[in-house]
Design a protein around this motif. Structure first.
Motif, mmCIF file in Angstrom:
data_model
loop_
_atom_site.group_PDB
_atom_site.id
_atom_site.type_symbol
_atom_site.label_atom_id
_atom_site.label_comp_id
_atom_site.label_asym_id
_atom_site.label_seq_id
_atom_site.Cartn_x
_atom_site.Cartn_y
_atom_site.Cartn_z
ATOM 1 N N SER A 109 -41.774 2.705 -21.064
ATOM 2 C CA SER A 109 -42.019 1.681 -20.050
ATOM 3 C C SER A 109 -41.021 1.864 -18.923
ATOM 4 N N LEU A 153 -38.590 0.318 -15.925
ATOM 5 C CA LEU A 153 -37.777 -0.833 -15.558
ATOM 6 C C LEU A 153 -37.137 -0.538 -14.215
ATOM 7 N N LYS A 160 -40.507 -15.148 -14.338
ATOM 8 C CA LYS A 160 -39.857 -14.979 -15.642
ATOM 9 C C LYS A 160 -40.911 -14.703 -16.721
ATOM 10 N N ASP A 161 -41.687 -13.654 -16.480
ATOM 11 C CA ASP A 161 -42.765 -13.304 -17.404
ATOM 12 C C ASP A 161 -42.422 -12.088 -18.259
ATOM 13 N N ASN A 162 -41.211 -11.573 -18.163
ATOM 14 C CA ASN A 162 -40.931 -10.354 -18.911
ATOM 15 C C ASN A 162 -40.675 -10.649 -20.378
ATOM 16 N N VAL A 163 -40.596 -9.578 -21.157
ATOM 17 C CA VAL A 163 -40.535 -9.726 -22.610
ATOM 18 C C VAL A 163 -39.234 -10.394 -23.065
ATOM 19 N N TYR A 180 -37.462 -12.804 -21.543
ATOM 20 C CA TYR A 180 -37.561 -14.254 -21.419
ATOM 21 C C TYR A 180 -38.525 -14.825 -22.453
ATOM 22 N N GLU A 181 -39.592 -14.094 -22.762
ATOM 23 C CA GLU A 181 -40.518 -14.575 -23.771
ATOM 24 C C GLU A 181 -39.839 -14.665 -25.138
ATOM 25 N N GLY A 226 -33.443 -10.734 -15.169
ATOM 26 C CA GLY A 226 -34.720 -10.036 -15.186
ATOM 27 C C GLY A 226 -35.851 -10.857 -14.602
ATOM 28 N N ARG A 227 -36.847 -10.140 -14.070
ATOM 29 C CA ARG A 227 -38.071 -10.738 -13.561
ATOM 30 C C ARG A 227 -39.231 -9.750 -13.781
ATOM 31 N N ARG A 228 -40.453 -10.248 -13.579
ATOM 32 C CA ARG A 228 -41.631 -9.370 -13.519
ATOM 33 C C ARG A 228 -42.340 -9.651 -12.207
ATOM 34 N N ASP A 245 -41.520 -4.590 -14.537
ATOM 35 C CA ASP A 245 -40.311 -5.343 -14.869
ATOM 36 C C ASP A 245 -39.208 -4.952 -13.895
#
Length: 461
Positions: free
Chosen positions: A55, A57, A79-82, A84-85, A341-343, A360
């Protein structure tokens, strides 16, 4: 800024044939980010993972780029990246992790609890805990087993957690401290490892790691639920949990049980680690720069009356400008959140480099706050970088330890109040000397992590 046909591709940071940049990002991410900026520029692309599972980055290191990501185009960098999830699943959907209308509603309900006037009212709690810590250090330094040294990272984490616990929980501090200290670090580590893993098993699978994380989370949730329940039938206290329980508005209603728990957990996580990092490394730096320490102590003595003097108040903040500069310089060199981090959800262009939708993206206070374009001789400790004139001469996002834009940390004034007043009490009572341990080894997880001790010798003034 939308992309154009002339936008260039981001240079790729080369890694190993087998894992790309994954090993560097896992083993020493802080060095990897600094090296990437030095070798490739202000917008780079890491490729991580084994062949077939790699992937990309993207990393953005300039102040202007950070401003785009966090502020001017914040709606496109989510804030949709892995990572933050994973954090969301561990500690809930509070202010740190929520988005869209959920975030806006939470922010509107909680913002009145963090006005400058209300936060200033917590100065007495900071002074009380700082005085208690000073008394404990003084007793230890004079006792039969006195070693004359303290480990700053551990001591400041305990101090900051006790302060935020007193502000959040009132009299429930001691019980909360024990549970939080035991459960929060392994939950963060678990979330981080899952975020970096190219293959993540469902959390419901009964693996040893999943079962342990679920057990720790349940214990942490139960603590917060019990504290919240104890506040539901009373409104005569001013700790934050009581205020959260009774917070409501005609537009947004109130926070339900899950939301209350999630806000409390986020305040515990973010509310003490930012301050603990600033406190520990400010003292570490002052111990290694005695001339700067003497200047701070002279300022503190003038304001608080010297060793054994009066308790600090919020009004003293403006009377301690040099100590405030020391705190800001410590936050520059040791930001508690070294990476954010962000997406990106729409194609973007930063510094002429294309970043495609779905990528990402990270910005890094660790790197930007060492960027040679804004910080000459960046590794040198120099509080005068934060005179009003010097600050006015730099881009807004050359220094952003509290993030920025619409998602800037809601508790940044509380963190500065706690840092400045807590340090004022400790530096009034003690002189700190370098214990000869050298640089503290660091790592980067959800927050900046000390991977070794930061010892300092203390002498009662």
């Amino acid at each position: 800024m939308t992309t154009t046909t002339t936008a260039a591709q981001a240079p790729i940071v080369t890694g190993s044939p087998l894992l790309g940049s994954m090993s560097d990002l896992l083993n020493d991410p802080l060095a990897a980010y600094l090296r990437a900026r030095r070798d490739h520029g202000d917008v780079v692309r890491f490729r991580a993972g084994p062949p077939g599972l790699r992937s990309d980055l993207y990393a953005v290191f300039s102040a202007e780029g950070a401003q785009q990501v966090l502020a001017t185009r914040a709606a496109d960098f989510r804030k949709d990246n892995v990572f933050y999830e994973e954090l969301r699943q561990s500690v809930g959907n509070g202010l740190l992790t929520s988005q869209d209308e959920t975030y806006l509603r939470q922010r509107r309900l909680i913002q009145p609890l963090f006005t400058r006037q209300r936060v200033n009212g917590y100065a007495s709690q900071v002074g009380t805990e700082a005085a208690a810590l000073a008394a404990a250090w003084r007793a230890a330094s004079e006792g039969p087993e006195a070693g004359g040294a303290v480990e700053l990272v551990g001591e400041m984490h305990r101090f900051a957690l006790l302060v935020i616990g007193r502000i959040l929980f009132g009299t429930d501090v001691k019980k909360a401290f024990e549970v939080i200290e035991r459960t929060m670090p392994p939950l963060q580590e678990y979330s981080l490892k899952r975020g970096f893993s190219p293959l993540r098993t469902p959390r419901t699978w009964p693996t040893p790691a999943n079962r342990r994380a679920a057990r720790l989370q349940s214990e942490l949730f139960a603590l917060c639920d019990a504290i919240i329940d104890s506040r539901r039938d009373r409104d005569d206290r001013d700790d934050l949990v009581t205020l959260l329980v009774h917070a409501e508005s005609a537009e947004d209603g109130s926070l339900d049980a899950d939301e209350l728990r999630e806000q409390v957990l986020i305040f515990l996580l973010a509310g003490h680690e930012t301050t603990a990092t600033a406190l520990a490394f400010a003292l570490h730096l002052l111990a290694r720069h005695p001339e700067e320490q003497r200047r701070v102590q002279d300022e503190v003595d003038r304001v608080l009356g010297g060793p054994g003097g009066r308790a600090p108040t919020a009004a003293d903040m403006v009377e301690l400008p040099y100590l405030t500069m020391v705190v800001k310089e410590a936050m520059r060199l040791y930001p508690s959140a070294p990476v954010v981090g962000r997406r990106v959800v729409a194609d973007a262009e930063i510094a002429g480099i294309r970043i495609p939708a779905g990528a990402d993206v990270l910005v890094s206070p660790w790197v930007t706050q060492r960027h040679p374009d804004y910080w000459p001789d960046a590794e040198r400790f120099d509080p005068t970088r934060f005179t009003p004139e010097a600050e006015a001469g730099r881009p807004r996002y050359a220094w952003f330890p509290f993030g920025g834009g619409p998602r800037a940390c809601i508790g940044q004034h509380l963190s500065m109040l706690e840092s400045v007043l807590g340090l004022a009490v400790l530096l009034r009572e003690f002189t700190f000397e370098d214990a000869g341990v050298g640089e503290v080894p660091l790592g980067a997880g959800v927050t900046l992590m000390a991977k070794g001790p930061a010892w300092a010798r203390i002498t009662t003034r």
